[in-house]
Design a protein around this motif. Structure first.
Motif, PDB file in Angstrom:
ATOM      1  N   LEU A 164       0.885  -1.175   0.000  1.00 48.88           N
ATOM      2  CA  LEU A 164       0.000   0.000   0.000  1.00 48.88           C
ATOM      3  C   LEU A 164       0.918   1.219   0.000  1.00 48.88           C
ATOM      4  CD1 LEU A 164      -2.782   1.380   0.255  1.00 48.88           C
ATOM      5  CD2 LEU A 164      -2.541   1.199   2.725  1.00 48.88           C
ATOM      6  N   TRP A 165       0.832   1.961  -1.071  1.00 51.62           N
ATOM      7  CA  TRP A 165       1.784   3.068  -1.283  1.00 51.62           C
ATOM      8  C   TRP A 165       1.056   4.380  -1.014  1.00 51.62           C
ATOM      9  CZ3 TRP A 165       6.890   2.376  -2.523  1.00 51.62           C
ATOM     10  CH2 TRP A 165       7.612   3.515  -2.875  1.00 51.62           C
ATOM     11  N   THR A 166       1.574   5.142  -0.075  1.00 53.18           N
ATOM     12  CA  THR A 166       0.947   6.440   0.222  1.00 53.18           C
ATOM     13  C   THR A 166       1.898   7.554  -0.214  1.00 53.18           C
ATOM     14  OG1 THR A 166       1.915   6.491   2.426  1.00 53.18           O
ATOM     15  CG2 THR A 166      -0.293   5.531   2.218  1.00 53.18           C
ATOM     16  N   GLU A 167       1.318   8.632  -0.668  1.00 53.36           N
ATOM     17  CA  GLU A 167       2.105   9.831  -1.022  1.00 53.36           C
ATOM     18  C   GLU A 167       1.431  11.024  -0.365  1.00 53.36           C
ATOM     19  OE1 GLU A 167       4.874  10.209  -2.529  1.00 53.36           O
ATOM     20  OE2 GLU A 167       5.184   8.339  -3.638  1.00 53.36           O
ATOM     21  N   GLY A 168       2.233  11.948   0.079  1.00 54.57           N
ATOM     22  CA  GLY A 168       1.693  13.201   0.598  1.00 54.57           C
ATOM     23  C   GLY A 168       1.225  13.149   2.033  1.00 54.57           C
ATOM     24  N   LEU A 169       1.625  12.112   2.752  1.00 54.32           N
ATOM     25  CA  LEU A 169       1.295  12.102   4.184  1.00 54.32           C
ATOM     26  C   LEU A 169       2.158  13.165   4.893  1.00 54.32           C
ATOM     27  CD1 LEU A 169       1.101   8.303   5.096  1.00 54.32           C
ATOM     28  CD2 LEU A 169      -0.793   9.915   5.008  1.00 54.32           C
ATOM     29  N   GLN A 170       1.647  13.657   5.958  1.00 49.72           N
ATOM     30  CA  GLN A 170       2.356  14.682   6.729  1.00 49.72           C
ATOM     31  C   GLN A 170       3.747  14.181   7.151  1.00 49.72           C
ATOM     32  OE1 GLN A 170       0.923  14.967  10.710  1.00 49.72           O
ATOM     33  NE2 GLN A 170       1.394  17.155  10.906  1.00 49.72           N
ATOM     34  N   SER A 171       4.779  14.923   6.800  1.00 49.91           N
ATOM     35  CA  SER A 171       6.141  14.532   7.198  1.00 49.91           C
ATOM     36  C   SER A 171       6.377  14.867   8.653  1.00 49.91           C
ATOM     37  CB  SER A 171       7.181  15.280   6.342  1.00 49.91           C
ATOM     38  OG  SER A 171       7.095  14.833   5.020  1.00 49.91           O
ATOM     39  N   LEU A 172       7.224  14.044   9.274  1.00 50.23           N
ATOM     40  CA  LEU A 172       7.439  14.204  10.710  1.00 50.23           C
ATOM     41  C   LEU A 172       8.943  14.335  10.983  1.00 50.23           C
ATOM     42  CD1 LEU A 172       5.013  11.356  11.721  1.00 50.23           C
ATOM     43  CD2 LEU A 172       4.565  13.786  12.014  1.00 50.23           C
ATOM     44  N   PRO A 173       9.286  14.981  12.060  1.00 48.36           N
ATOM     45  CA  PRO A 173      10.715  15.121  12.386  1.00 48.36           C
ATOM     46  C   PRO A 173      11.337  13.779  12.780  1.00 48.36           C
ATOM     47  CG  PRO A 173       9.340  16.099  14.095  1.00 48.36           C
ATOM     48  CD  PRO A 173       8.423  15.717  12.991  1.00 48.36           C
TER      49      PRO A 173
ATOM     50  N   PRO B  32       3.286 -11.356   2.501  1.00 49.76           N
ATOM     51  CA  PRO B  32       3.385 -10.244   3.448  1.00 49.76           C
ATOM     52  C   PRO B  32       2.717  -8.971   2.900  1.00 49.76           C
ATOM     53  CG  PRO B  32       5.528 -11.265   3.075  1.00 49.76           C
ATOM     54  CD  PRO B  32       4.604 -11.792   2.028  1.00 49.76           C
ATOM     55  N   LEU B  33       2.412  -8.078   3.832  1.00 46.78           N
ATOM     56  CA  LEU B  33       1.775  -6.815   3.479  1.00 46.78           C
ATOM     57  C   LEU B  33       2.693  -5.690   3.946  1.00 46.78           C
ATOM     58  CD1 LEU B  33      -0.956  -5.585   2.439  1.00 46.78           C
ATOM     59  CD2 LEU B  33      -1.715  -5.629   4.813  1.00 46.78           C
ATOM     60  N   VAL B  34       2.978  -4.760   3.042  1.00 46.06           N
ATOM     61  CA  VAL B  34       3.856  -3.628   3.378  1.00 46.06           C
ATOM     62  C   VAL B  34       3.085  -2.341   3.117  1.00 46.06           C
ATOM     63  CG1 VAL B  34       6.020  -2.448   2.838  1.00 46.06           C
ATOM     64  CG2 VAL B  34       5.926  -4.939   2.785  1.00 46.06           C
ATOM     65  N   ILE B  35       3.116  -1.445   4.088  1.00 45.25           N
ATOM     66  CA  ILE B  35       2.415  -0.163   3.938  1.00 45.25           C
ATOM     67  C   ILE B  35       3.436   0.965   4.121  1.00 45.25           C
ATOM     68  CG2 ILE B  35       0.629   1.349   4.884  1.00 45.25           C
ATOM     69  CD1 ILE B  35      -0.789  -1.259   5.856  1.00 45.25           C
ATOM     70  N   LYS B  36       3.444   1.835   3.124  1.00 41.76           N
ATOM     71  CA  LYS B  36       4.362   2.978   3.219  1.00 41.76           C
ATOM     72  C   LYS B  36       3.686   4.064   4.059  1.00 41.76           C
ATOM     73  CE  LYS B  36       6.576   6.478   0.364  1.00 41.76           C
ATOM     74  NZ  LYS B  36       6.268   7.305  -0.801  1.00 41.76           N
ATOM     75  N   GLY B  37       4.332   4.402   5.152  1.00 35.02           N
ATOM     76  CA  GLY B  37       3.786   5.429   6.050  1.00 35.02           C
ATOM     77  C   GLY B  37       4.384   6.795   5.761  1.00 35.02           C
ATOM     78  N   PRO B  38       4.321   7.668   6.747  1.00 32.28           N
ATOM     79  CA  PRO B  38       4.827   9.025   6.531  1.00 32.28           C
ATOM     80  C   PRO B  38       6.357   9.096   6.530  1.00 32.28           C
ATOM     81  CG  PRO B  38       4.056   8.763   8.775  1.00 32.28           C
ATOM     82  CD  PRO B  38       3.727   7.489   8.073  1.00 32.28           C
ATOM     83  N   GLN B  39       6.856  10.171   5.974  1.00 24.78           N
ATOM     84  CA  GLN B  39       8.293  10.461   6.015  1.00 24.78           C
ATOM     85  C   GLN B  39       8.644  10.833   7.458  1.00 24.78           C
ATOM     86  OE1 GLN B  39       9.979  10.732   2.869  1.00 24.78           O
ATOM     87  NE2 GLN B  39      11.968  10.990   3.885  1.00 24.78           N
ATOM     88  N   VAL B  40       9.717  10.244   7.961  1.00 23.36           N
ATOM     89  CA  VAL B  40      10.159  10.546   9.331  1.00 23.36           C
ATOM     90  C   VAL B  40      11.643  10.939   9.257  1.00 23.36           C
ATOM     91  CG1 VAL B  40      10.472   9.671  11.672  1.00 23.36           C
ATOM     92  CG2 VAL B  40       8.513   8.910  10.332  1.00 23.36           C
ATOM     93  N   GLY B  41      11.909  12.230   9.431  1.00 20.91           N
ATOM     94  CA  GLY B  41      13.286  12.716   9.283  1.00 20.91           C
ATOM     95  C   GLY B  41      13.754  12.435   7.861  1.00 20.91           C
ATOM     96  N   SER B  42      14.895  11.789   7.772  1.00 19.10           N
ATOM     97  CA  SER B  42      15.416  11.445   6.436  1.00 19.10           C
ATOM     98  C   SER B  42      14.979  10.035   6.021  1.00 19.10           C
ATOM     99  CB  SER B  42      16.944  11.516   6.453  1.00 19.10           C
ATOM    100  OG  SER B  42      17.440  10.603   7.410  1.00 19.10           O
ATOM    101  N   GLY B  43      14.190   9.435   6.874  1.00 18.11           N
ATOM    102  CA  GLY B  43      13.769   8.056   6.589  1.00 18.11           C
ATOM    103  C   GLY B  43      12.281   7.931   6.329  1.00 18.11           C
ATOM    104  N   GLN B  44      11.824   6.727   6.388  1.00 17.38           N
ATOM    105  CA  GLN B  44      10.430   6.437   6.032  1.00 17.38           C
ATOM    106  C   GLN B  44       9.862   5.429   7.029  1.00 17.38           C
ATOM    107  OE1 GLN B  44       9.222   7.488   2.614  1.00 17.38           O
ATOM    108  NE2 GLN B  44       7.320   7.220   3.752  1.00 17.38           N
ATOM    109  N   LEU B  45       8.657   5.698   7.460  1.00 14.75           N
ATOM    110  CA  LEU B  45       8.004   4.706   8.331  1.00 14.75           C
ATOM    111  C   LEU B  45       7.300   3.672   7.450  1.00 14.75           C
ATOM    112  CD1 LEU B  45       7.063   3.763  11.190  1.00 14.75           C
ATOM    113  CD2 LEU B  45       5.003   5.126  10.784  1.00 14.75           C
ATOM    114  N   LEU B  46       7.551   2.430   7.738  1.00 15.95           N
ATOM    115  CA  LEU B  46       6.883   1.331   7.012  1.00 15.95           C
ATOM    116  C   LEU B  46       6.125   0.458   8.027  1.00 15.95           C
ATOM    117  CD1 LEU B  46       9.828   0.093   4.738  1.00 15.95           C
ATOM    118  CD2 LEU B  46       8.101   1.798   4.169  1.00 15.95           C
ATOM    119  N   LEU B  47       5.012  -0.038   7.589  1.00 13.58           N
ATOM    120  CA  LEU B  47       4.270  -1.012   8.407  1.00 13.58           C
ATOM    121  C   LEU B  47       4.347  -2.352   7.671  1.00 13.58           C
ATOM    122  CD1 LEU B  47       1.061   1.161   8.902  1.00 13.58           C
ATOM    123  CD2 LEU B  47       3.138   1.206  10.272  1.00 13.58           C
TER     124      LEU B  47
END
Lengths: 172, 147
Positions: free
Chosen positions: A157-166, B127-142
């Motif tokens: 599940l690919w999301t784009e444009g979610l709020q970026s966090l520190p 498996p199921l992978v979910i792209k979460g929000p950008q966190v710092g210079s990285g990415q949160l994945l579920l």
């Protein structure tokens, strides 16, 4: 002690002698009738010997060969009958052909079933995203999409444009 | 005896192939993963080894760290559980089991704020992978995996 029948037979054959012969003939109730019967019996015997005498075998070797063949045949036949009794329906050959036919039948059915079920099978064994929502207030420009990496059997599940966090949010 | 052997074999095969209900309880691993590019990447967690190549190719990061996780053994297919990190929470609500897998409702929270909600059918083999929000210079994945 001979019975009357034995003595009678011996008398007809002319084998009674001496006292035995005298005694037997004396015991006959009608000696003349008995002698007539003896004469008829001798005639009959001579006739039978003449008419039913053994034929001379013309070719001994031929008959000997025939006999040997027959004996050999009779010796072989019981083994064949025995073998026929021992063998069952599942001989190796029949087992082989039955197995081959079953396998062919299975493959035919498998091909048909696989052809029909193939589209459903992919979705069955891969995870599926049924729906996805993001909070429009928090992330107004967010979009979602989904795809399957079939080689790795992974659904994304690919999301784009979610709020970026520190970076602090990466804390454990 | 020899004559009945093929029939016995076929019967056993039939029983085995038509007995899907005899499965053991299965465990679903749920993880909150931070993907980053670092100079000295740590080795990937064992739960992600199976999909390491895909994660690296898809997201372009060289390190995957688990910041929160949960392993739940499902017996009825109706269980729910939570995988949390300091700021994130992944709530999983199982809503039934099918031949293919489990129907799940997933909610990703940032503290108490709902960021993302999805309904998914998690296959036991996929498996199921979910792209979460950008966190710092990285990415949160579920990541969810049936083990």
């Amino acid at each position: 002690m001979k019975t009357f029948e034995e003595k009678w037979t011996a008398w007809l054959d002319g084998q009674l002698t001496g006292n035995e012969l005298i005694e037997f003939e004396a015991s006959l109730p009608d000696k003349s009738a008995a002698k007539l019967e003896k004469r008829d019996a001798k005639k009959l015997g001579a006739l039978l010997k003449r008419e039913l005498g053994a034929h001379v075998i013309a070719n001994e070797e031929f008959f000997s060969h025939q006999l040997r063949e027959r004996i050999a045949r009779e010796n072989v036949e019981p083994f064949r009958e025995q073998a026929a009794e021992v063998s069952t329906w599942w001989t190796i050959r029949r087992l082989f052909w039955t197995g081959t036919a079953s396998l062919a039948l299975f493959l035919v059915f498998a091909v048909f079933v696989m052809r029909e079920k193939n589209p459903a099978e992919q979705s069955q064994y891969l995870s599926q995203i049924l729906n996805a929502r993001v909070d429009p207030v928090v992330s107004p420009n967010a979009t979602v999409s989904m795809f399957e990496a079939k080689g790795d059997r992974v659904t994304v599940l690919w999301t784009e444009g979610l709020q970026s966090l520190p970076a602090d949010y990466a804390a454990k | 005896m020899v004559r009945s052997l093929p029939f016995v074999t076929a019967f056993i095969a039939l029983i085995v192939s038509t007995a899907p209900g005899l499965r053991a309880a299965e465990t679903v691993w749920s993880g909150l993963v931070i993907a980053e590019n670092v100079a000295q990447p740590e080795s990937i967690p064992p739960e992600l080894t199976r999909i390491e190549r895909l994660l690296k190719e898809l997201f372009g990061y060289n390190q995957f760290q688990v910041i929160g996780q949960s392993s739940k053994t499902l017996k009825t297919g109706q269980e729910d559980w939570l995988a949390t990190s300091k700021f994130f929470g992944l709530r999983v609500d199982a809503r039934g089991e099918s031949e293919a897998g489990y129907v799940l409702n997933l909610k990703l929270y940032k503290e108490k704020e709902l960021l993302l909600e999805t309904d998914a059918k998690l296959s036991k083999r996929s498996p199921l992978v979910i792209k979460g929000p950008q966190v710092g210079s990285g990415q949160l994945l579920l990541v969810l995996v049936v083990q």
